[in-house]
Enzyme design. Structure first.
Site, PDB file in Angstrom:
ATOM      1  N   ALA B  15       0.887 -19.900 -39.050  1.00  0.00           N
ATOM      2  CA  ALA B  15      -0.507 -20.308 -38.906  1.00  0.00           C
ATOM      3  C   ALA B  15      -0.924 -20.185 -37.453  1.00  0.00           C
ATOM      4  CB  ALA B  15      -0.686 -21.744 -39.376  1.00  0.00           C
ATOM      5  N   CYS B  16      -2.154 -19.762 -37.260  1.00  0.00           N
ATOM      6  CA  CYS B  16      -2.594 -19.502 -35.898  1.00  0.00           C
ATOM      7  C   CYS B  16      -4.076 -19.788 -35.786  1.00  0.00           C
ATOM      8  CB  CYS B  16      -2.334 -18.057 -35.560  1.00  0.00           C
ATOM      9  SG  CYS B  16      -2.866 -16.967 -36.873  1.00  0.00           S
ATOM     10  N   ASP B  17      -4.591 -19.692 -34.573  1.00  0.00           N
ATOM     11  CA  ASP B  17      -6.020 -19.889 -34.406  1.00  0.00           C
ATOM     12  C   ASP B  17      -6.749 -18.580 -34.643  1.00  0.00           C
ATOM     13  OD1 ASP B  17      -8.523 -20.849 -33.760  1.00  0.00           O
ATOM     14  OD2 ASP B  17      -8.275 -20.312 -31.660  1.00  0.00           O
ATOM     15  N   VAL B  46      -5.144 -21.273 -39.237  1.00  0.00           N
ATOM     16  CA  VAL B  46      -4.588 -22.593 -39.536  1.00  0.00           C
ATOM     17  C   VAL B  46      -5.430 -23.327 -40.596  1.00  0.00           C
ATOM     18  CG1 VAL B  46      -5.764 -23.722 -37.597  1.00  0.00           C
ATOM     19  CG2 VAL B  46      -3.621 -24.653 -38.464  1.00  0.00           C
TER      20      VAL B  46
END
Lengths: 141, 102
Positions: B15-17, B46
């Site tokens: 998960a990432c921005d 995310v």
């Protein structure tokens, strides 16, 4: 890989920056200058860097914008900006920035290759110490 | 979540921005390390962790947002984008069996 992903005009190997923000701005300007992003993308890069550092190890950071800033991206592009004098990056010493502008997936193979390089200390040093644009292009593409 | 048996991990979400930088790099490394294990690795923002994810990997700076977005998913936070011990442990557990603290 697309030819215009890593434009030789966006490979700058003899830059200097007083601090992290100045280094991120220099990367952003390189992406603006090749027409990959709108001016506003640079602020998004600074915002992202303040939230979570993009330092990835071996003296390399990969500044990029936020999810919201994808609309400021004209095309997927990478810049490579080297700071031979080093830049203090929240306590880490950064000598090479790989700046990213992406709204698609065109840059993923290049990032995968960068990960391989950073996990190999000898190749990472070669990349950090490159003084010719051709060396950078050879390592990353 | 106390942990998850590595046998039950079929899909890992990084998960990432923005999903354009470091998480992409980590996902590509994980994919390579888990090749031939049958485990799928994807990266998503995310806020849109898919329901079929078995475990979520994200930077510790995003962990609170990941927990809020997917409270029922085991989460492995990391500090270092390449070579973080928590991620190495996850890979080892998938390859050799064992429980993942998450």
């Amino acid at each position: 890989m697309r030819d215009d992903l890593l434009d030789p005009r966006a490979v700058l190997l003899h830059e200097s920056a007083a601090d992290r923000d100045a280094a991120v701005r220099r990367c952003g300007r390189a992406l603006v200058e090749i027409g990959a992003v709108a001016e506003s993308y640079v602020e998004a890069m600074l915002e992202r860097e303040r939230t979570i550092s993009t330092y990835v190890g071996e003296g390399v950071a990969i500044p990029h914008g936020t999810a919201a800033a994808k609309e400021d991206v004209e095309r997927d592009a990478i810049c490579v900006v080297r700071f031979p004098g080093g830049v203090d990056w929240d306590g880490e010493q950064v000598t090479l920035c790989v700046g990213i502008a992406a709204k698609g997936n065109g840059h993923i193979p290049l990032l995968a290759e960068l990960a391989e390089i950073l996990l190999d200390p000898d190749r990472a040093r070669t990349l950090r110490e490159a003084t010719e644009v051709s060396q950078i292009l050879k390592e990353l593409t | 979540m106390a942990g998850i048996d590595s046998k039950d991990i079929r899909k890992i979400i990084v998960a990432c921005d923005a999903g354009m930088g470091s998480s992409v790099m980590l996902a590509s490394q994980l994919k390579k390390q888990l090749k031939n294990t049958g485990v799928t690795v994807e990266h998503t923002p995310v806020d849109s962790i898919p329901a079929d994810a078995d475990i979520v990997v994200c930077h510790s700076g995003l962990a609170a947002r990941a927990r809020a977005a997917a409270p029922d998913k085991p989460l492995v936070p990391f500090q270092i984008f390449l070579g973080d011990p928590a991620v190495t442990k996850l890979v080892d557990a998938i390859k050799n069996g064992g429980t993942v603290d998450a």
